[in-house]
Design a protein around this motif. Structure first.
Motif, PDB file in Angstrom:
ATOM      1  N   LYS A   1       0.821  -1.204   0.000  1.00 26.67           N
ATOM      2  CA  LYS A   1       0.000   0.000   0.000  1.00 26.67           C
ATOM      3  C   LYS A   1       0.865   1.268   0.000  1.00 26.67           C
ATOM      4  O   LYS A   1       1.762   1.417   0.823  1.00 26.67           O
ATOM      5  CB  LYS A   1      -0.911  -0.008   1.223  1.00 26.67           C
ATOM      6  CG  LYS A   1      -1.825   1.202   1.342  1.00 26.67           C
ATOM      7  CD  LYS A   1      -2.693   1.079   2.592  1.00 26.67           C
ATOM      8  CE  LYS A   1      -3.552   2.317   2.800  1.00 26.67           C
ATOM      9  NZ  LYS A   1      -4.387   2.204   4.017  1.00 26.67           N
ATOM     10  N   GLY A   2       0.591   2.141  -0.967  1.00 22.62           N
ATOM     11  CA  GLY A   2       1.229   3.440  -1.031  1.00 22.62           C
ATOM     12  C   GLY A   2       2.642   3.458  -1.570  1.00 22.62           C
ATOM     13  O   GLY A   2       3.210   4.545  -1.787  1.00 22.62           O
TER      14      GLY A   2
ATOM     15  N   PHE B   1      -3.777   1.873  -3.640  1.00 29.01           N
ATOM     16  CA  PHE B   1      -4.176   3.282  -3.555  1.00 29.01           C
ATOM     17  C   PHE B   1      -5.666   3.388  -3.228  1.00 29.01           C
ATOM     18  O   PHE B   1      -6.481   3.784  -4.066  1.00 29.01           O
ATOM     19  CB  PHE B   1      -3.855   4.005  -4.870  1.00 29.01           C
ATOM     20  CG  PHE B   1      -2.378   4.078  -5.163  1.00 29.01           C
ATOM     21  CD1 PHE B   1      -1.598   5.086  -4.619  1.00 29.01           C
ATOM     22  CD2 PHE B   1      -1.773   3.117  -5.950  1.00 29.01           C
ATOM     23  CE1 PHE B   1      -0.237   5.157  -4.875  1.00 29.01           C
ATOM     24  CE2 PHE B   1      -0.410   3.166  -6.208  1.00 29.01           C
ATOM     25  CZ  PHE B   1       0.371   4.183  -5.662  1.00 29.01           C
TER      26      PHE B   1
ATOM     27  N   ASP C   1      -7.388   5.413  -1.493  1.00 34.99           N
ATOM     28  CA  ASP C   1      -7.992   6.745  -1.518  1.00 34.99           C
ATOM     29  C   ASP C   1      -8.303   7.214  -2.934  1.00 34.99           C
ATOM     30  O   ASP C   1      -9.043   8.184  -3.121  1.00 34.99           O
ATOM     31  CB  ASP C   1      -7.059   7.759  -0.845  1.00 34.99           C
ATOM     32  CG  ASP C   1      -6.875   7.483   0.636  1.00 34.99           C
ATOM     33  OD1 ASP C   1      -7.772   6.847   1.230  1.00 34.99           O
ATOM     34  OD2 ASP C   1      -5.835   7.880   1.189  1.00 34.99           O
ATOM     35  N   MET C   2      -7.756   6.529  -3.915  1.00 37.67           N
ATOM     36  CA  MET C   2      -7.925   6.946  -5.307  1.00 37.67           C
ATOM     37  C   MET C   2      -8.904   6.042  -6.069  1.00 37.67           C
ATOM     38  O   MET C   2      -9.669   6.508  -6.912  1.00 37.67           O
ATOM     39  CB  MET C   2      -6.574   6.957  -6.027  1.00 37.67           C
ATOM     40  CG  MET C   2      -6.588   7.628  -7.393  1.00 37.67           C
ATOM     41  SD  MET C   2      -4.954   7.617  -8.197  1.00 37.67           S
ATOM     42  CE  MET C   2      -3.955   8.493  -6.988  1.00 37.67           C
TER      43      MET C   2
ATOM     44  N   PRO D   1      -0.809   5.153 -10.968  1.00 36.81           N
ATOM     45  CA  PRO D   1      -0.699   5.939  -9.734  1.00 36.81           C
ATOM     46  C   PRO D   1       0.700   5.872  -9.121  1.00 36.81           C
ATOM     47  O   PRO D   1       1.132   6.827  -8.479  1.00 36.81           O
ATOM     48  CB  PRO D   1      -1.749   5.309  -8.816  1.00 36.81           C
ATOM     49  CG  PRO D   1      -2.007   3.952  -9.392  1.00 36.81           C
ATOM     50  CD  PRO D   1      -1.831   4.100 -10.858  1.00 36.81           C
ATOM     51  N   GLU D   2       1.407   4.763  -9.320  1.00 37.44           N
ATOM     52  CA  GLU D   2       2.769   4.647  -8.804  1.00 37.44           C
ATOM     53  C   GLU D   2       3.719   5.662  -9.444  1.00 37.44           C
ATOM     54  O   GLU D   2       4.781   5.968  -8.889  1.00 37.44           O
ATOM     55  CB  GLU D   2       3.320   3.235  -9.051  1.00 37.44           C
ATOM     56  CG  GLU D   2       2.670   2.143  -8.237  1.00 37.44           C
ATOM     57  CD  GLU D   2       1.405   1.575  -8.860  1.00 37.44           C
ATOM     58  OE1 GLU D   2       0.926   0.544  -8.369  1.00 37.44           O
ATOM     59  OE2 GLU D   2       0.896   2.162  -9.849  1.00 37.44           O
TER      60      GLU D   2
ATOM     61  N   ASP E   1      -3.451  10.157 -11.699  1.00 37.62           N
ATOM     62  CA  ASP E   1      -4.608  10.566 -10.882  1.00 37.62           C
ATOM     63  C   ASP E   1      -5.916  10.036 -11.448  1.00 37.62           C
ATOM     64  O   ASP E   1      -6.975  10.595 -11.207  1.00 37.62           O
ATOM     65  CB  ASP E   1      -4.652  12.091 -10.791  1.00 37.62           C
ATOM     66  CG  ASP E   1      -4.794  12.749 -12.167  1.00 37.62           C
ATOM     67  OD1 ASP E   1      -4.841  12.019 -13.192  1.00 37.62           O
ATOM     68  OD2 ASP E   1      -4.846  13.984 -12.230  1.00 37.62           O
TER      69      ASP E   1
END
Length: 430
Positions: A187-188, A255, A257-258, A299-300, A304
């Motif tokens: 994650k992230g 991700f 949140d996205m 996203p990495e 967006d």
């Protein structure tokens, strides 16, 4: 001789002559009757087609080839209990196939027949075997090693292969990563700058089909930016390589949140690419969004969900739903099926594992119409029901998963199941 005796003596001769004349037709009808599986092996297929399970291998068959005289060579994911990873099957007159021998002590996926040789791959090497006029392997215990030292990680390790008409062999070297993160699938975690994985994986490499002991330095990185390719074939109309890519996973997990879970279940597309030397399909920097019909920055790498990828990255020729795992690709060149299937593409979708909480999907063979060497019209499900039931499909706990595709000398379509080891033959009766 009396008239009655004369007639009596002629009757056996007349019957014998009649049987000699009609025997081929009787045999044909008899074998057709044996071939028919009344429930089409549990599959749903278009009207006029028939499906039969012709063999149970008891192993995990991946790709396969059917020779012009009907021998079947099947590559196993790993050696069977006898230690053999290439099975040889012979078909009887009724179409049923029996394992007659086996050889090769290495697992893998790739197998291909071309110009008097049977080619087969492990997860790090490619071998070839000379065949005789009957397409029987001459040297089963002494293969010629033509490629060695290929990169293998803990994921996407199989090496699918195909040959062109100019003496070259193409090998998929899958990326040993989901999206080239600093910490894979965490994650992230962001992407590694430049993605160094691409120097030896994440693309298609081209080698000579007849040169022994080739390594990376002898080959050419034909195309890059392909996360993993299992299904590939040579389009004879265009004289061009076509591949099916396995798209990246876990957009929501990495991700949250996205991306919603639903978006993560649907995206990104499983893509069919028509490749030329030097092409870049964009992994890991982009993915293809089949809903927006756009290349989207991953996203990495600062994406967006809207930012579009570089224009130099090629577009797919067909974009299928996400996570269906295309494991087999075959351009149909036979004459048995109706004309609309000629030169079109069959794709075996192995099925998803990561669409939850949405239902899992796939586990079928689809057909993509082509015209003049290019996709023409919408793809359609051709053979469905491998899973066993809609409930099994949704859960992902299925009975069978289609994997490899091959065309028989009579134009029949063969499909392997790498879960329980079944071998299907699909035929058409006018």
């Amino acid at each position: 001789m009396k008239k009655k005796q004369l007639l009596t003596s002629f009757v056996p001769m007349i019957l014998t002559a009649t049987l000699l004349l009609v025997a081929p037709a009787i045999r044909s009808a008899f074998y057709q009757a044996i071939n028919i599986d009344n429930d089409n092996a549990g599959l749903k297929i278009p009207a006029g087609f028939n499906v039969t399970i012709i063999a149970e291998t008891g192993a995990r068959p991946r790709h396969l080839v059917v020779t012009p005289n009907g021998l079947i060579y099947i590559k196993l994911a790993r050696p069977n209990k006898e230690g053999k990873a290439i099975l040889v099957l012979k078909q009887a007159a009724d179409g049923k196939a029996t394992i007659i021998s086996g050889f090769g002590n290495y697992g893998g996926t790739g197998i291909y027949l071309k110009n008097g040789y049977l080619y087969a791959s492990s997860n790090q090497e490619v071998f070839r075997y000379k065949v005789n006029a009957n397409y029987e392997v001459i040297n089963p215990n002494e293969p010629e090693k033509i490629i060695t030292g290929l990169k293998m990680g803990r994921q996407h390790e199989t090496k699918s292969i195909v040959l062109d008409n100019a003496g070259n062999i193409y090998v998929n070297i899958g990326a040993y990563s989901n999206s080239c993160q600093e910490k894979d699938r965490e994650k992230g975690s962001m992407g590694i700058k430049g993605c160094p994985i691409l120097d030896s994986a994440g693309g298609i490499w081209m080698f000579k089909a007849d040169k022994p002991n080739q390594t990376y330095k002898d080959g050419v990185r034909y195309t890059t930016g392909l996360r993993n390719v299992v299904g590939l074939d040579w389009n004879q109309q265009l004289n061009q390589l076509f591949v099916m890519q396995h798209g990246r996973d876990q957009l929501h997990d990495i991700f949250p949140d996205m991306y919603t879970t639903k978006e993560s279940a649907l995206l990104p597309a499983e893509c069919m690419y028509a490749l030329k030397k030097g092409d870049n399909a964009g992994w890991p920097f982009i993915y293809y969004d089949q809903l927006q019909h756009k290349k989207i920055v991953a996203p990495e790498y600062g994406g967006d969900k809207k930012k579009e990828g570089d224009k130099s990255i090629i577009d797919p020729v067909v974009a299928f739903p996400g996570h269906l795992a295309p494991n087999g690709l075959l351009f149909y060149t036979g004459n048995q099926f109706p004309e609309r299937y000629k030169n079109g593409a069959f794709i075996a979708f192995h099925g998803s594992w990561n669409r939850a909480p949405e239902p899992q999907a796939g586990f079928y063979v689809v057909f993509q119409p082509f015209k003049n060497g290019k996709p023409d019209g919408q793809w359609e499900v051709f053979a469905d029901g491998f899973s066993g039931s809609p409930e099994k499909t949704a859960s992902g706990r299925v009975d069978h998963k289609p994997c490899g595709l091959a065309q028989g000398p009579d134009g029949s379509l063969y499909v392997t199941d790498d879960t329980k080891g079944a071998l299907y033959r699909i035929s058409y009766k006018k």
